[in-house]
Structure formats: C-alpha cells, structure tokens
Write a protein that holds these residues in place. Structure first.
Motif, PDB file in Angstrom:
ATOM      1  N   VAL A 181     -13.260  -1.387   6.570  1.00  0.00           N
ATOM      2  CA  VAL A 181     -13.231  -2.760   6.263  1.00  0.00           C
ATOM      3  C   VAL A 181     -13.096  -1.474   4.271  1.00  0.00           C
ATOM      4  N   GLY A 182     -13.614  -0.610   4.565  1.00  0.00           N
ATOM      5  CA  GLY A 182     -13.423   0.382   3.140  1.00  0.00           C
ATOM      6  C   GLY A 182     -11.850   0.698   2.838  1.00  0.00           C
ATOM      7  N   SER A 183     -11.813   0.820   3.931  1.00  0.00           N
ATOM      8  CA  SER A 183     -10.619   1.463   3.901  1.00  0.00           C
ATOM      9  C   SER A 183      -9.172   0.067   4.045  1.00  0.00           C
ATOM     10  N   LEU A 184      -9.833  -0.762   4.459  1.00  0.00           N
ATOM     11  CA  LEU A 184      -8.704  -1.649   4.272  1.00  0.00           C
ATOM     12  C   LEU A 184      -8.740  -2.558   3.006  1.00  0.00           C
ATOM     13  N   ILE A 185      -9.799  -1.974   2.423  1.00  0.00           N
ATOM     14  CA  ILE A 185      -9.581  -2.792   0.520  1.00  0.00           C
ATOM     15  C   ILE A 185      -9.458  -1.616  -0.329  1.00  0.00           C
ATOM     16  N   ALA A 186      -9.383  -0.147   0.298  1.00  0.00           N
ATOM     17  CA  ALA A 186      -8.384   0.987  -0.905  1.00  0.00           C
ATOM     18  C   ALA A 186      -7.131   0.802  -0.571  1.00  0.00           C
ATOM     19  N   VAL A 187      -6.026   0.190   0.335  1.00  0.00           N
ATOM     20  CA  VAL A 187      -5.420  -0.257   1.003  1.00  0.00           C
ATOM     21  C   VAL A 187      -4.725  -1.240  -0.287  1.00  0.00           C
ATOM     22  N   VAL A 188      -5.611  -2.646  -0.373  1.00  0.00           N
ATOM     23  CA  VAL A 188      -4.791  -3.757  -0.992  1.00  0.00           C
ATOM     24  C   VAL A 188      -5.004  -2.866  -2.047  1.00  0.00           C
ATOM     25  N   VAL A 189      -6.654  -2.576  -2.851  1.00  0.00           N
ATOM     26  CA  VAL A 189      -6.649  -2.146  -3.582  1.00  0.00           C
ATOM     27  C   VAL A 189      -5.447  -1.384  -4.324  1.00  0.00           C
ATOM     28  N   GLY A 190      -5.227  -0.299  -3.750  1.00  0.00           N
ATOM     29  CA  GLY A 190      -3.670   0.391  -4.604  1.00  0.00           C
ATOM     30  C   GLY A 190      -3.247  -0.039  -4.507  1.00  0.00           C
ATOM     31  N   ILE A 191      -2.114  -1.112  -3.341  1.00  0.00           N
ATOM     32  CA  ILE A 191      -1.059  -1.538  -3.383  1.00  0.00           C
ATOM     33  C   ILE A 191      -1.233  -2.491  -3.946  1.00  0.00           C
ATOM     34  N   GLY A 192      -2.317  -3.593  -5.124  1.00  0.00           N
ATOM     35  CA  GLY A 192      -2.337  -3.745  -6.126  1.00  0.00           C
ATOM     36  C   GLY A 192      -2.145  -3.109  -7.696  1.00  0.00           C
ATOM     37  N   VAL A 193      -2.677  -2.419  -7.614  1.00  0.00           N
ATOM     38  CA  VAL A 193      -2.444  -1.202  -8.274  1.00  0.00           C
ATOM     39  C   VAL A 193      -1.147  -0.725  -8.679  1.00  0.00           C
ATOM     40  N   VAL A 194      -0.224  -0.563  -8.092  1.00  0.00           N
ATOM     41  CA  VAL A 194       0.918  -0.050  -7.980  1.00  0.00           C
ATOM     42  C   VAL A 194       1.582  -1.601  -8.078  1.00  0.00           C
ATOM     43  N   SER A 195       1.160  -2.498  -7.968  1.00  0.00           N
ATOM     44  CA  SER A 195       2.331  -3.809  -8.024  1.00  0.00           C
ATOM     45  C   SER A 195       1.484  -4.565  -9.598  1.00  0.00           C
ATOM     46  N   LEU A 196       0.806  -4.270 -10.367  1.00  0.00           N
ATOM     47  CA  LEU A 196       0.232  -4.372 -11.928  1.00  0.00           C
ATOM     48  C   LEU A 196       0.917  -3.166 -12.734  1.00  0.00           C
ATOM     49  N   PHE A 197       1.580  -2.298 -12.102  1.00  0.00           N
ATOM     50  CA  PHE A 197       2.222  -0.761 -12.563  1.00  0.00           C
ATOM     51  C   PHE A 197       3.346  -1.382 -13.251  1.00  0.00           C
ATOM     52  N   ALA A 198       4.043  -1.906 -11.666  1.00  0.00           N
ATOM     53  CA  ALA A 198       5.041  -2.440 -11.838  1.00  0.00           C
ATOM     54  C   ALA A 198       5.637  -3.624 -12.894  1.00  0.00           C
ATOM     55  N   GLU A 199       4.206  -4.743 -12.799  1.00  0.00           N
ATOM     56  CA  GLU A 199       4.784  -5.686 -13.773  1.00  0.00           C
ATOM     57  C   GLU A 199       4.805  -5.446 -14.960  1.00  0.00           C
ATOM     58  N   TRP A 200       3.497  -4.384 -15.729  1.00  0.00           N
ATOM     59  CA  TRP A 200       4.279  -4.002 -16.965  1.00  0.00           C
ATOM     60  C   TRP A 200       4.191  -2.929 -17.534  1.00  0.00           C
ATOM     61  N   ARG A 201       5.575  -1.938 -16.319  1.00  0.00           N
ATOM     62  CA  ARG A 201       6.515  -1.382 -16.609  1.00  0.00           C
ATOM     63  C   ARG A 201       7.853  -2.274 -17.272  1.00  0.00           C
ATOM     64  N   GLY A 202       7.788  -3.211 -16.062  1.00  0.00           N
ATOM     65  CA  GLY A 202       9.107  -4.350 -15.997  1.00  0.00           C
ATOM     66  C   GLY A 202      10.238  -3.785 -16.085  1.00  0.00           C
ATOM     67  N   ILE A 203      10.510  -2.593 -14.900  1.00  0.00           N
ATOM     68  CA  ILE A 203      11.710  -2.097 -14.916  1.00  0.00           C
ATOM     69  C   ILE A 203      12.147  -2.070 -13.564  1.00  0.00           C
ATOM     70  N   TRP A 204      13.830  -1.964 -12.901  1.00  0.00           N
ATOM     71  CA  TRP A 204      13.579  -2.603 -12.060  1.00  0.00           C
ATOM     72  C   TRP A 204      13.265  -1.113 -10.533  1.00  0.00           C
TER      73      TRP A 204
END
Length: 74
Positions: A14-37
């Motif tokens: 469960v800890g690993s699952l949470i880490a993977v989901v949070v990691g994907i979320g951080v990358v997604s937030l970064f992409a939305e923040w930058r807003g470039i292709w």
C-alpha cells in the motif's frame, strides 16, 4: 510470525502504491503548472509507465489484505 509477514506485505504494498500515485500526481501538477507541450508529453509518458505499475500494486495490496484477514480468522 506469519501474521506479521502478511501485515508487512500489506503495508509495504500500500505504501508503494501511494508513492506511485503521488509521483504521477506531482508530475501531472508540474506539467499543468508549466503549460507547455514538452511537459504534457512527460506527463503522458509518466502515466503510461505508472498505470500498469499502480494496477499491479493494487492487485498485490488486495491479495495481501486477503492474506491478513485469513490469518486473523485462524
């Protein structure tokens, strides 16, 4: 001893699952923040790699939960 092993497997999965989901979320937030292709492409690749990993960890967490419950019933 087996009860502790099942609980440790459940907690680590469960800890690993949470880490993977949070990691994907951080990358997604970064992409939305930058807003470039280029950032959106990074987000797409991260989700492409992370989704099967998250699915496998989810299945392992479910199975580990069944083991913990069955050990507790005995």
């Amino acid at each position: 001893m087996d009860d502790h092993l099942g609980t440790a497997a459940l907690v680590s999965t469960v800890g690993s699952l949470i880490a993977v989901v949070v990691g994907i979320g951080v990358v997604s937030l970064f992409a939305e923040w930058r807003g470039i292709w280029r950032s959106y492409f990074l987000m797409e690749r991260t989700i492409d790699v992370g989704a099967p990993v998250a699915a496998a960890l989810g299945v392992l967490a479910l199975l580990s939960g069944f083991v913990v419950v069955s050990m507790a019933a005995n």
